[in-house]
Design a protein around this motif. Sequence first.
Motif, PDB file in Angstrom:
ATOM      1  N   PRO A 135       0.818  -1.226   0.000  1.00 15.92           N
ATOM      2  CA  PRO A 135       0.000   0.000   0.000  1.00 15.92           C
ATOM      3  C   PRO A 135       0.850   1.274   0.000  1.00 15.92           C
ATOM      4  N   ASP A 136       1.959   1.282   0.749  1.00 11.75           N
ATOM      5  CA  ASP A 136       2.864   2.441   0.718  1.00 11.75           C
ATOM      6  C   ASP A 136       3.303   2.733  -0.728  1.00 11.75           C
ATOM      7  N   LEU A 137       3.724   1.679  -1.424  1.00 11.72           N
ATOM      8  CA  LEU A 137       4.247   1.879  -2.785  1.00 11.72           C
ATOM      9  C   LEU A 137       3.143   2.292  -3.749  1.00 11.72           C
ATOM     10  N   LEU A 138       1.958   1.710  -3.575  1.00 11.68           N
ATOM     11  CA  LEU A 138       0.857   2.080  -4.481  1.00 11.68           C
ATOM     12  C   LEU A 138       0.458   3.541  -4.274  1.00 11.68           C
ATOM     13  N   ARG A 139       0.506   3.997  -3.033  1.00 15.51           N
ATOM     14  CA  ARG A 139       0.208   5.416  -2.795  1.00 15.51           C
ATOM     15  C   ARG A 139       1.244   6.313  -3.477  1.00 15.51           C
ATOM     16  N   LEU A 140       2.519   5.939  -3.361  1.00 15.85           N
ATOM     17  CA  LEU A 140       3.556   6.740  -4.007  1.00 15.85           C
ATOM     18  C   LEU A 140       3.401   6.700  -5.525  1.00 15.85           C
ATOM     19  N   ARG A 141       3.108   5.505  -6.060  1.00 10.08           N
ATOM     20  CA  ARG A 141       2.907   5.391  -7.504  1.00 10.08           C
ATOM     21  C   ARG A 141       1.733   6.247  -7.974  1.00 10.08           C
ATOM     22  N   ALA A 142       0.731   6.407  -7.082  1.00 13.21           N
ATOM     23  CA  ALA A 142      -0.423   7.236  -7.439  1.00 13.21           C
ATOM     24  C   ALA A 142      -0.145   8.720  -7.193  1.00 13.21           C
ATOM     25  N   GLY A 143       1.070   9.034  -6.725  1.00 16.43           N
ATOM     26  CA  GLY A 143       1.421  10.436  -6.487  1.00 16.43           C
ATOM     27  C   GLY A 143       0.875  10.991  -5.188  1.00 16.43           C
ATOM     28  N   GLU A 144       0.439  10.081  -4.291  1.00 15.35           N
ATOM     29  CA  GLU A 144      -0.103  10.561  -3.007  1.00 15.35           C
ATOM     30  C   GLU A 144       1.037  10.746  -2.014  1.00 15.35           C
ATOM     31  N   VAL A 145       1.413  11.989  -1.786  1.00 16.87           N
ATOM     32  CA  VAL A 145       2.536  12.265  -0.891  1.00 16.87           C
ATOM     33  C   VAL A 145       2.152  13.278   0.183  1.00 16.87           C
ATOM     34  N   ALA A 146       0.851  13.370   0.450  1.00 14.92           N
ATOM     35  CA  ALA A 146       0.387  14.322   1.458  1.00 14.92           C
ATOM     36  C   ALA A 146       0.982  14.017   2.827  1.00 14.92           C
ATOM     37  N   ALA A 147       1.357  12.743   3.042  1.00 13.27           N
ATOM     38  CA  ALA A 147       1.885  12.357   4.355  1.00 13.27           C
ATOM     39  C   ALA A 147       3.386  12.604   4.462  1.00 13.27           C
ATOM     40  N   ALA A 148       3.985  13.271   3.485  1.00  6.87           N
ATOM     41  CA  ALA A 148       5.433  13.513   3.553  1.00  6.87           C
ATOM     42  C   ALA A 148       5.772  14.314   4.801  1.00  6.87           C
ATOM     43  N   PRO A 149       6.885  13.969   5.477  1.00 11.17           N
ATOM     44  CA  PRO A 149       7.288  14.775   6.630  1.00 11.17           C
ATOM     45  C   PRO A 149       7.702  16.165   6.170  1.00 11.17           C
ATOM     46  N   ASP A 150       7.769  17.069   7.121  1.00 10.02           N
ATOM     47  CA  ASP A 150       8.084  18.458   6.788  1.00 10.02           C
ATOM     48  C   ASP A 150       9.576  18.688   6.630  1.00 10.02           C
ATOM     49  N   ALA A 151      10.376  17.749   7.138  1.00  8.88           N
ATOM     50  CA  ALA A 151      11.830  17.850   6.963  1.00  8.88           C
ATOM     51  C   ALA A 151      12.457  16.504   7.288  1.00  8.88           C
ATOM     52  N   GLY A 152      13.632  16.292   6.718  1.00 11.36           N
ATOM     53  CA  GLY A 152      14.491  15.206   7.158  1.00 11.36           C
ATOM     54  C   GLY A 152      15.625  15.811   7.970  1.00 11.36           C
ATOM     55  N   VAL A 153      15.897  15.256   9.149  1.00 12.21           N
ATOM     56  CA  VAL A 153      16.955  15.781  10.020  1.00 12.21           C
ATOM     57  C   VAL A 153      17.957  14.661  10.259  1.00 12.21           C
ATOM     58  N   LEU A 154      19.252  14.963  10.028  1.00 14.62           N
ATOM     59  CA  LEU A 154      20.269  13.908  10.048  1.00 14.62           C
ATOM     60  C   LEU A 154      21.304  14.168  11.142  1.00 14.62           C
ATOM     61  N   PRO A 155      21.081  13.654  12.338  1.00 17.66           N
ATOM     62  CA  PRO A 155      22.035  13.888  13.433  1.00 17.66           C
ATOM     63  C   PRO A 155      23.279  13.018  13.252  1.00 17.66           C
ATOM     64  N   ASP A 156      24.338  13.417  13.947  1.00 16.99           N
ATOM     65  CA  ASP A 156      25.619  12.721  13.821  1.00 16.99           C
ATOM     66  C   ASP A 156      25.925  11.793  14.987  1.00 16.99           C
ATOM     67  N   ASN A 157      25.287  12.025  16.148  1.00 18.93           N
ATOM     68  CA  ASN A 157      25.664  11.250  17.330  1.00 18.93           C
ATOM     69  C   ASN A 157      24.571  11.320  18.395  1.00 18.93           C
ATOM     70  N   HIS A 158      24.777  10.565  19.464  1.00 18.30           N
ATOM     71  CA  HIS A 158      23.794  10.457  20.543  1.00 18.30           C
ATOM     72  C   HIS A 158      23.390  11.827  21.099  1.00 18.30           C
ATOM     73  N   GLU A 159      24.369  12.676  21.356  1.00 16.12           N
ATOM     74  CA  GLU A 159      24.061  13.980  21.958  1.00 16.12           C
ATOM     75  C   GLU A 159      23.203  14.808  21.010  1.00 16.12           C
ATOM     76  N   GLU A 160      23.489  14.725  19.718  1.00 19.18           N
ATOM     77  CA  GLU A 160      22.664  15.469  18.753  1.00 19.18           C
ATOM     78  C   GLU A 160      21.243  14.915  18.709  1.00 19.18           C
ATOM     79  N   VAL A 161      21.115  13.597  18.815  1.00 21.35           N
ATOM     80  CA  VAL A 161      19.762  13.018  18.820  1.00 21.35           C
ATOM     81  C   VAL A 161      18.992  13.542  20.044  1.00 21.35           C
ATOM     82  N   LEU A 162      19.650  13.498  21.200  1.00 25.38           N
ATOM     83  CA  LEU A 162      19.001  14.009  22.419  1.00 25.38           C
ATOM     84  C   LEU A 162      18.572  15.461  22.241  1.00 25.38           C
ATOM     85  N   ALA A 163      19.472  16.269  21.672  1.00 24.29           N
ATOM     86  CA  ALA A 163      19.169  17.696  21.501  1.00 24.29           C
ATOM     87  C   ALA A 163      18.026  17.889  20.510  1.00 24.29           C
TER      88      ALA A 163
END
Lengths: 530, 530
Positions: free
Chosen positions: B83-111
């Motif tokens: 179902p995830d793939l069929l939604r993407l194939r249909a162009g349904e991306v309303a559920a996209a997150p507002d950002a991707g955040v890429l931390p480097d380490n434990h302390e950054e994740v906590l912050a």
Amino acid sequence: MRWNGWGDPGRATSLPGEVNALLRDLLGVRPPAAPPAALADLSLPPSRLPGPALAALEDIVGAAHVRTDAESRVRHTGGRSTPDLLRLRAGEVAAAPDAGVLPDNHEEVLAVLRACAAHGLAVVPFGGGTSVVGGLSPEAGTAPVIALDLRRMDRLLSVDPLSRTAVLEPGVRGPRAEELLAAHGFTLGHFPQSFEWATLGGFAAARSSGQASAGFGRFEEMVMALRLAAPAGTLTLGTAPRSAAGPDLRQLVLGSEGAFGVITSLTLRLRPRPEIRVHDAWRLPGFAAGQDALRRLAQDGPLPTVLRLSDESETLVGLADPSALGTGEGEDGCLVIAGYEGTASDVDHRRHAAGTVLRQAGGQPLDEAVGEGWERGRYAAPYLRDALLDAGAFVETLETAGFWSALPGLYEGVRTALTRTLTAAGSPPLVLCHISHVYPAGASLYFTVAAAQGPGDGGGHWTAAKHAANDAILAAGGTISHHHGVGTDHRDWYAREIGPLGAGVLRAVKDHLDPAGILNPGVLLPPPAP
Amino acid sequence: MRWNGWGDPGRATSLPGEVNALLRDLLGVRPPAAPPAALADLSLPPSRLPGPALAALEDIVGAAHVRTDAESRVRHTGGRSTPDLLRLRAGEVAAAPDAGVLPDNHEEVLAVLRACAAHGLAVVPFGGGTSVVGGLSPEAGTAPVIALDLRRMDRLLSVDPLSRTAVLEPGVRGPRAEELLAAHGFTLGHFPQSFEWATLGGFAAARSSGQASAGFGRFEEMVMALRLAAPAGTLTLGTAPRSAAGPDLRQLVLGSEGAFGVITSLTLRLRPRPEIRVHDAWRLPGFAAGQDALRRLAQDGPLPTVLRLSDESETLVGLADPSALGTGEGEDGCLVIAGYEGTASDVDHRRHAAGTVLRQAGGQPLDEAVGEGWERGRYAAPYLRDALLDAGAFVETLETAGFWSALPGLYEGVRTALTRTLTAAGSPPLVLCHISHVYPAGASLYFTVAAAQGPGDGGGHWTAAKHAANDAILAAGGTISHHHGVGTDHRDWYAREIGPLGAGVLRAVKDHLDPAGILNPGVLLPPPAP
């Protein structure tokens, strides 16, 4: 069970004269000034159970199953740690519960818990009464306390031979479980030193590990499903051997030591009864070489069913076979016990291959009488302790586990802490150690400490030594208990081991399952601030 | 990873013409009316991330590691269920997150977690993005959502060769973990179908089980210690392989699917790299006889490293080797794959002894090309799914586990539920099944369903079939997931499986670790009532 000692009074043992002389010369042990208190002479505070609470409990389980007589209360006082026994021998029974309550089934347990919450009674779930970590010594404050004794719940409820599982009640003691399952051709394979007296519910609640753990696994690995009666209701867990459906909540109940609820049934994994059981003894050149051999067996196999390694001191004293103690038959080097259970061909294969590993590590096989002696004496050490206490010695055990790379530091740290503290207190100890449980990534260390009894050793200078050992365990990166549990004795170090957030998680779970905090207050977790 | 499909676009596969004909004739599959949406044409709602929140996140991880561009957001949308793939194939991306955040380490994740709690952002921990149960599809209500992508945390932090453990970060993908450990002579031995793309953190958070689980164990059995960054702080667990110090809190984190915190490091048990790896194929006379043989191997040994049994339908279709699909090389009876990894002598011993058991069960060895074909195709099925979706077919999998005595009822119950529901909806399905994971007390069942795509199958009539299968699993006493996890898809059935008190315990734990409820809201547990 002896009210102030271990096991069957008819099996009480005494020390050979040589041992008495050894204790005197080596450890300065002197006979106690007074004999132990007699059961009939104890002065027990009156039961504080209010009339309406008593009536409610009698209504649930029947009047015959609410016991407020002095002997019943004394027999539910504390566990079987050495300080527990010394307090009983000194006639200290102020901590006796106000009643023993014996429910028959899950619904009765639930009803008792509801009644206790309503009447403000603290509840100590009581199986075999064999805790050695203060697991039966709650800090109930001013609340009356009942011991919830599960001895009547000792039935085999069902067997599933295809899946090799059985449903048993928590009050079944070790030998009875084996007897019930043997009728179906099965064994549980769980043989801790407390086997003859401890119960399945206790094994589960305290994450017990038996002497045959290398072959049969730890008790928590045998639990496929369980039912918990909590003040907040019933928790039924386990629909498959393994699952990816969320956290494994079974592993949250296992080890909860009666603080979250009362385990009222267990679905346990079974094994066919072994065709053959044999215990070989080997002499390894030293503790380090012995550890290398055990590690190699744990990591690359094949594993014996039982695998134990005594250090040089324990080997010399001959503690592995209590009947040989002090006879001068202790051995040089380090004793290894390697036991095998299974089909003839499986035992043959493993015994041969493990023997090759032990030989490569410098091991020499010992006479078969040594292995047989270990097997004969495997449940005898607690009887021996009673005799040592009679003689004025203090004997206690403690245990930990860690990763292989941490074991040497753990070993030295704990030995040094015990030796320094007790020597400074005027009772230089003998500290013995063995490895009794091995895993691919690490192993347990089990220490036996013997010294002269100090003044008030129920809470006397042993306490300082035990605290120093606990500190040393954490400092060396070990866990505060490998198979005895947390109870009240390890509680503060356990909180350090899992950290404040871990302790907070457990508190949140407890508050949800036991909102009034009636279950084993102060066991596992500190009692909430008043 | 293809943004709307599986894996490496260069390895995309297509269907042989015979298969297209088969799909049409057997299942009524027709080519889709429109081609899949193109990434460039998607209409993405604007990012709702408020300026101060964006600034706070950029401050913690650096501006380069906060991604609000359309492609980054689309690539963090949902998981890899059909179902995830069929939604993407249909162009349904309303559920996209507002950002991707890429931390480097434990302390950054906590912050990052603290900042998200402060700014009211929901957080989806994101490893390989391969969830097939809606584990990356939170119900965040109106809160902005960030995907906390752990790809930068992909280091091997340390190796302890004596204890055979290593500390790794959560973002390490399967092949990279094997490569890092191979340099030290070790393997993890965890090879689920998602191996090439999924991460160690995901394996842990979702209680993954690999194809070689019979030999190497499940992922949660490999985790000796872990660190969790939660909004409430840091949880560090595991000081020994096994412990009796209270409940095993590691087993509470494992399976928590990002709802309790973010796993930031894992201490994993290692094995030496095998000298030999070989996969044998056998034909067993039927599924019942095959189950008996697998049960006997699981209960009495010796266990192969990989052990799988396809039912008659799956064997006939030849799904075990996707490259052979539709070539008419499918077999009668039931295919067993028995793989062995280890030293030459260990493999030889187990292969011989297991072969004897399989022969006794009526098994016939197949040409070695069959086992080799399975090994070659072991990670290929998701590529095949993309080709089937292109052709207009609907293909999805689901899995469960139960005790051996429950397996026949589970098998029939799930097959019947799927067949009835989809047939009633006008898409009679092909339902295939295999056992891929065995335990002494039970086993898993893994179903593959193929049918014609229905209207709106991202949330269309598959939903009814899936719900019916879930109901059938619980009715037959199975667990709602053996290795895919709970996510949002299984959440309501999971709550039934553990009961209201079990769900309440999880909620209490979540409330303690994540008081603001920012982590994966609606995954594992229902979102709290507003």
